[in-house]
Scaffold this active site. Structure first.
Site, PDB file in Angstrom:
ATOM      1  N   ALA A  79       0.879  -1.353   0.250  1.00 66.03           N
ATOM      2  CA  ALA A  79       0.224   0.129   0.321  1.00 66.03           C
ATOM      3  C   ALA A  79       0.809   1.236   0.329  1.00 66.03           C
ATOM      4  O   ALA A  79       0.725   1.961  -0.802  1.00 66.03           O
ATOM      5  CB  ALA A  79      -0.564  -0.306   1.422  1.00 66.03           C
ATOM      6  N   HIS A 138       3.269   1.334  12.822  1.00 66.62           N
ATOM      7  CA  HIS A 138       3.942   0.692  11.327  1.00 66.62           C
ATOM      8  C   HIS A 138       2.591   1.090  10.605  1.00 66.62           C
ATOM      9  O   HIS A 138       1.967   1.796   9.574  1.00 66.62           O
ATOM     10  CB  HIS A 138       4.412  -0.501  10.730  1.00 66.62           C
ATOM     11  CG  HIS A 138       4.945  -0.438   9.755  1.00 66.62           C
ATOM     12  ND1 HIS A 138       4.470  -0.982   8.287  1.00 66.62           N
ATOM     13  CD2 HIS A 138       5.860   0.406   8.998  1.00 66.62           C
ATOM     14  CE1 HIS A 138       5.196  -1.142   7.809  1.00 66.62           C
ATOM     15  NE2 HIS A 138       6.264   0.055   7.498  1.00 66.62           N
TER      16      HIS A 138
HETATM   17  N1  LIG Z   1       2.007  -4.326   6.545  1.00 61.72           N
HETATM   18  C1  LIG Z   1       1.323  -3.531   5.027  1.00 61.72           C
HETATM   19  C2  LIG Z   1       1.839  -3.608   4.430  1.00 61.72           C
HETATM   20  N2  LIG Z   1       3.773  -2.984   4.281  1.00 61.72           N
HETATM   21  C3  LIG Z   1       4.399  -2.663   3.608  1.00 61.72           C
HETATM   22  C4  LIG Z   1       4.447  -1.202   2.687  1.00 61.72           C
HETATM   23  O1  LIG Z   1       2.874  -1.113   2.224  1.00 61.72           O
HETATM   24  C5  LIG Z   1       5.660  -1.917   1.952  1.00 61.72           C
HETATM   25  O2  LIG Z   1       5.370  -2.376   0.762  1.00 61.72           O
HETATM   26  C6  LIG Z   1       7.171  -1.663   2.930  1.00 61.72           C
HETATM   27  O3  LIG Z   1       7.046  -1.119   3.672  1.00 61.72           O
HETATM   28  C7  LIG Z   1       7.905  -1.188   1.225  1.00 61.72           C
HETATM   29  O4  LIG Z   1       7.737  -0.099   1.237  1.00 61.72           O
HETATM   30  N3  LIG Z   1       1.895  -3.021   2.710  1.00 61.72           N
HETATM   31  C8  LIG Z   1       0.655  -3.444   2.254  1.00 61.72           C
HETATM   32  O5  LIG Z   1      -0.003  -3.297   1.770  1.00 61.72           O
HETATM   33  N4  LIG Z   1      -0.254  -3.785   4.210  1.00 61.72           N
HETATM   34  C9  LIG Z   1      -0.288  -4.619   5.349  1.00 61.72           C
HETATM   35  O6  LIG Z   1      -0.631  -5.065   5.962  1.00 61.72           O
HETATM   36  C1  LIG Z   2       0.519  -2.658   8.129  1.00 55.05           C
HETATM   37  C2  LIG Z   2       1.541  -2.944   9.114  1.00 55.05           C
HETATM   38  O1  LIG Z   2       2.352  -2.318   7.891  1.00 55.05           O
HETATM   39  C3  LIG Z   2       1.476  -3.889  10.051  1.00 55.05           C
HETATM   40  O2  LIG Z   2       0.628  -5.084   9.159  1.00 55.05           O
HETATM   41  C4  LIG Z   2       3.124  -4.260  10.133  1.00 55.05           C
HETATM   42  O3  LIG Z   2       2.812  -5.045  11.185  1.00 55.05           O
HETATM   43  P1  LIG Z   2       3.697  -5.260  12.467  1.00 55.05           P
HETATM   44  O4  LIG Z   2       3.211  -3.765  13.003  1.00 55.05           O
HETATM   45  O5  LIG Z   2       3.569  -5.820  13.261  1.00 55.05           O
HETATM   46  O6  LIG Z   2       4.829  -5.427  12.324  1.00 55.05           O
END
Ligand SMILES: Nc1c(NC[C@H](O)[C@H](O)[C@H](O)CO)[nH]c(=O)[nH]c1=O
Ligand SMILES: CC(=O)[C@@H](O)COP(=O)(O)O
Length: 154
Positions: free
Chosen positions: A57, A89
């Protein structure tokens, strides 16, 4: 009183769906709902639907911006699933995602439908990806179709 509103049929319009792959078991259901809605409700032909896949995302704003800048599409549907974990995060990913996508819509004067789940649990995500709370991918596609038609009247 004048009321401007529109329906969903958008035959011949070209739609891009930008899909964040993270949590793909959820996002693929959102994509299925969006494609079904575009075809069944919007009468959009398969060849007029383009699917762009990206990691997560956080990358959606940049990809949506690049798609908008191409000037090839009448609307964009952004799909993803941001599921809260054990750290802050979630706030950063979801916050930047929604802000960036909204900015692209305004910058390019283009319908960009927000079909990104921002949920506290996998259960909430499943409910919104085609079960008891509907399919937010399909709902985003409906928004894109309606906005194409409304904006054409303004
Ligand atoms: N935790 C989630 C993520 N994390 C990844 C980030 O979106 C991104 O791809 C990464 O930080 C590298 O730049 N993305 C989601 O779509 N949903 C999540 O729950
Ligand atoms: C939305 C996120 O980035 C999340 O899924 C990552 O999980 P965490 O907060 O336990 O590292």
């Amino acid at each position: 009183m004048q009321v401007i509103e529109a329906g969903y049929a958008a035959t011949g319009k070209k739609i891009a769906i930008v899909v964040a792959r993270f949590n793909s078991f959820i996002v693929e259901s959102l994509l299925s709902g969006a494609v079904d809605t575009l075809q069944r409700v919007g009468n959009i032909a398969a060849e007029d639907i383009t699917v762009v896949r990206i990691p997560g995302a956080f990358e959606l704003p940049l990809a949506v911006q690049r798609v908008a800048a191409s000037k090839k599409y009448d609307a964009i549907v952004a799909l993803g699933a941001v599921i809260r974990g054990g750290t802050p995060h979630f706030e950063y990913v979801s916050g930047e995602c929604v802000k960036g996508i909204a900015q692209v819509a305004m910058q390019f004067d283009l319908p960009v439908a927000f079909g990104v789940l921002t949920v506290d649990s996998i259960e909430q995500a499943i409910e919104r990806a085609g079960t008891k709370a509907g399919n937010k991918g399909g709902e985003a596609a409906m928004s894109a179709l309606e906005m194409i038609n409304v904006l054409e009247q303004l």
